[in-house]
Design a protein around this motif. Structure first.
Motif, PDB file in Angstrom:
ATOM      1  N   VAL A  34       0.804  -1.139   0.011  1.00 56.83           N
ATOM      2  CA  VAL A  34       0.259   0.003   0.108  1.00 56.83           C
ATOM      3  C   VAL A  34       0.834   1.391   0.023  1.00 56.83           C
ATOM      4  N   ASP A  35       0.662   2.067  -0.901  1.00 53.96           N
ATOM      5  CA  ASP A  35       1.380   3.336  -0.989  1.00 53.96           C
ATOM      6  C   ASP A  35       0.138   4.525  -0.762  1.00 53.96           C
ATOM      7  N   ILE A  36       0.606   5.591  -0.227  1.00 52.78           N
ATOM      8  CA  ILE A  36      -0.158   6.761  -0.097  1.00 52.78           C
ATOM      9  C   ILE A  36       0.724   7.891  -0.653  1.00 52.78           C
ATOM     10  N   LYS A  37      -0.007   8.507  -1.809  1.00 53.82           N
ATOM     11  CA  LYS A  37       0.355   9.816  -2.549  1.00 53.82           C
ATOM     12  C   LYS A  37      -0.742  10.481  -2.567  1.00 53.82           C
ATOM     13  N   ARG A  38      -0.189  11.974  -2.833  1.00 57.87           N
ATOM     14  CA  ARG A  38      -1.120  13.225  -3.095  1.00 57.87           C
ATOM     15  C   ARG A  38      -1.090  13.724  -4.539  1.00 57.87           C
ATOM     16  N   VAL A  39      -2.173  14.337  -4.640  1.00 54.74           N
ATOM     17  CA  VAL A  39      -2.136  15.056  -6.181  1.00 54.74           C
ATOM     18  C   VAL A  39      -1.376  16.459  -5.921  1.00 54.74           C
ATOM     19  N   PRO A  40      -0.790  16.993  -6.899  1.00 50.48           N
ATOM     20  CA  PRO A  40      -0.208  18.279  -6.747  1.00 50.48           C
ATOM     21  C   PRO A  40      -1.051  19.356  -6.403  1.00 50.48           C
ATOM     22  N   GLU A  41      -0.569  20.364  -5.582  1.00 49.54           N
ATOM     23  CA  GLU A  41      -1.348  21.317  -5.085  1.00 49.54           C
ATOM     24  C   GLU A  41      -1.367  22.539  -6.121  1.00 49.54           C
ATOM     25  N   MET A  55       0.568  21.998   5.036  1.00 47.60           N
ATOM     26  CA  MET A  55       1.715  21.970   4.230  1.00 47.60           C
ATOM     27  C   MET A  55       2.669  21.108   4.460  1.00 47.60           C
ATOM     28  N   ASP A  56       2.552  20.556   5.729  1.00 48.68           N
ATOM     29  CA  ASP A  56       3.658  19.595   6.087  1.00 48.68           C
ATOM     30  C   ASP A  56       3.042  18.029   6.055  1.00 48.68           C
ATOM     31  N   GLN A  57       2.493  17.883   4.872  1.00 49.21           N
ATOM     32  CA  GLN A  57       2.080  16.422   4.578  1.00 49.21           C
ATOM     33  C   GLN A  57       3.255  15.597   4.112  1.00 49.21           C
ATOM     34  N   ALA A  58       3.345  14.608   4.690  1.00 51.90           N
ATOM     35  CA  ALA A  58       4.561  13.498   4.238  1.00 51.90           C
ATOM     36  C   ALA A  58       4.490  12.753   3.008  1.00 51.90           C
ATOM     37  N   ALA A  59       3.092  12.492   2.444  1.00 51.48           N
ATOM     38  CA  ALA A  59       2.789  11.788   1.128  1.00 51.48           C
ATOM     39  C   ALA A  59       3.633  12.250   0.121  1.00 51.48           C
ATOM     40  N   PRO A  60       4.246  11.531  -0.772  1.00 49.55           N
ATOM     41  CA  PRO A  60       4.862  12.112  -1.872  1.00 49.55           C
ATOM     42  C   PRO A  60       3.736  12.500  -2.793  1.00 49.55           C
ATOM     43  N   ILE A  61       4.241  13.477  -4.030  1.00 48.45           N
ATOM     44  CA  ILE A  61       3.212  13.666  -5.133  1.00 48.45           C
ATOM     45  C   ILE A  61       3.218  12.685  -6.133  1.00 48.45           C
ATOM     46  N   ALA A  62       2.125  12.287  -6.568  1.00 48.23           N
ATOM     47  CA  ALA A  62       2.038  11.300  -7.503  1.00 48.23           C
ATOM     48  C   ALA A  62       2.035  11.602  -8.903  1.00 48.23           C
ATOM     49  N   SER A  63       2.423  10.907  -9.893  1.00 49.89           N
ATOM     50  CA  SER A  63       2.405  11.274 -11.118  1.00 49.89           C
ATOM     51  C   SER A  63       1.181  10.629 -11.995  1.00 49.89           C
ATOM     52  N   ALA A  85     -12.723  18.586  -5.018  1.00 49.79           N
ATOM     53  CA  ALA A  85     -11.966  19.803  -4.985  1.00 49.79           C
ATOM     54  C   ALA A  85     -10.969  19.608  -6.604  1.00 49.79           C
ATOM     55  N   SER A  86     -11.025  20.866  -6.924  1.00 51.53           N
ATOM     56  CA  SER A  86     -10.272  21.193  -8.261  1.00 51.53           C
ATOM     57  C   SER A  86      -8.872  20.459  -8.614  1.00 51.53           C
ATOM     58  N   GLN A  87      -8.447  20.490  -7.291  1.00 47.02           N
ATOM     59  CA  GLN A  87      -6.913  19.798  -7.348  1.00 47.02           C
ATOM     60  C   GLN A  87      -7.136  18.113  -8.081  1.00 47.02           C
ATOM     61  N   MET A  88      -8.043  17.438  -7.218  1.00 41.96           N
ATOM     62  CA  MET A  88      -8.248  16.083  -7.772  1.00 41.96           C
ATOM     63  C   MET A  88      -8.808  16.206  -9.140  1.00 41.96           C
ATOM     64  N   ARG A  89      -9.801  17.163  -9.277  1.00 44.34           N
ATOM     65  CA  ARG A  89     -10.623  16.892 -10.805  1.00 44.34           C
ATOM     66  C   ARG A  89      -9.375  17.218 -11.675  1.00 44.34           C
ATOM     67  N   SER A  90      -8.552  18.178 -11.608  1.00 38.81           N
ATOM     68  CA  SER A  90      -7.386  18.370 -12.388  1.00 38.81           C
ATOM     69  C   SER A  90      -6.360  17.423 -12.504  1.00 38.81           C
ATOM     70  N   PHE A  91      -6.078  16.747 -11.561  1.00 38.79           N
ATOM     71  CA  PHE A  91      -5.111  15.541 -11.835  1.00 38.79           C
ATOM     72  C   PHE A  91      -5.982  14.272 -12.583  1.00 38.79           C
ATOM     73  N   LEU A  92      -7.204  14.215 -12.477  1.00 39.17           N
ATOM     74  CA  LEU A  92      -8.018  13.134 -13.012  1.00 39.17           C
ATOM     75  C   LEU A  92      -8.185  13.450 -14.417  1.00 39.17           C
ATOM     76  N   ASP A  93      -8.383  14.571 -14.761  1.00 43.16           N
ATOM     77  CA  ASP A  93      -8.692  15.287 -16.252  1.00 43.16           C
ATOM     78  C   ASP A  93      -7.253  14.917 -17.096  1.00 43.16           C
ATOM     79  N   GLN A  94      -6.416  14.847 -16.331  1.00 41.68           N
ATOM     80  CA  GLN A  94      -5.191  14.338 -17.147  1.00 41.68           C
ATOM     81  C   GLN A  94      -4.770  12.852 -17.403  1.00 41.68           C
TER      82      GLN A  94
END
Length: 200
Positions: A34-41, A55-63, A85-94
């Motif tokens: 199991v990996d935890i990653k986050r989408v870009p802000e 701002m101090d979230q440990a999870a790395p940024i996903a591609s 939230a638009s950050q997730m929508r933007s990631f999914l739209d890619q």
């Protein structure tokens, strides 16, 4: 040995806490990786800091490209006016390239969210994210009523059959409750078990 990605966006830490619980549940399945990653802000750093973002979230940024490496992807984002939230929508739209190649077909997809109030759009947000998963040909797993915590009347709580959720309060001061975190753990375990059956 299913490989699970918990992919999230969290502004103030509520979804981050839920993501950690989802991952904890998934890790309860023997052999699950199991990996935890986050989408870009997408909000500029100075504005995010002024607005009190965590701002101090440990999870790395996903591609986007790495999503195809997983047997299951569990996505989490807060509600913004009844949708993710638009950050997730933007990631999914890619993810059009993944869709074009059919790289997500047959993988397990799932979603979790938060909203400020009980009726603040958490179900519409989950359904919107699930629609994207279905367009990718993913097998969708929600939060079954086998987890009875979503039926409690003893407290105000999140939790829907479409996925785990938490209620943050209008000022964002309420963090996920023990019951809501248990729902997230149940969902993570359920997704990992489903992925193990499909890809084992």
């Amino acid at each position: 040995m299913p490989k699970i990605l918990v992919l999230y966006h969290s502004t103030y830490g509520h979804i981050e806490a839920m993501a950690e619980a989802v991952a904890e549940g998934a890790r309860q399945v023997e052999g699950a990786v199991v990996d935890i990653k986050r989408v870009p802000e997408t909000v500029p750093d100075d504005l995010a800091r002024k607005s009190g973002y965590k701002m101090d979230q440990a999870a790395p940024i996903a591609s986007v490209d790495e999503l195809g490496d997983y047997d299951a992807v569990i996505i989490g984002a807060g509600t913004r006016f009844g949708t993710a939230a638009s950050q997730m929508r933007s990631f999914l739209d890619q993810t059009g390239g993944l869709w074009f190649k059919g790289q997500m077909v047959g993988k397990v997809g799932s979603a979790f969210t938060s909203s400020a109030t009980q009726h603040g759009g958490n179900e519409t947000t989950l359904i919107g994210m699930i629609q994207t998963l279905l367009h990718h040909g993913m097998v969708v797993a929600g939060l079954p009523y086998a987890w009875a915590g979503q039926m409690t009347l003893d407290e105000i709580t999140g939790g829907t059959p479409y996925g785990a959720s938490t209620i943050t309060g209008g000022d964002g001061s309420r963090m996920p409750s023990a019951n809501e975190l248990e729902g997230a753990r149940f969902q993570g375990r359920y997704v990992a078990e489903t992925a193990a059956k499909l890809h084992g």
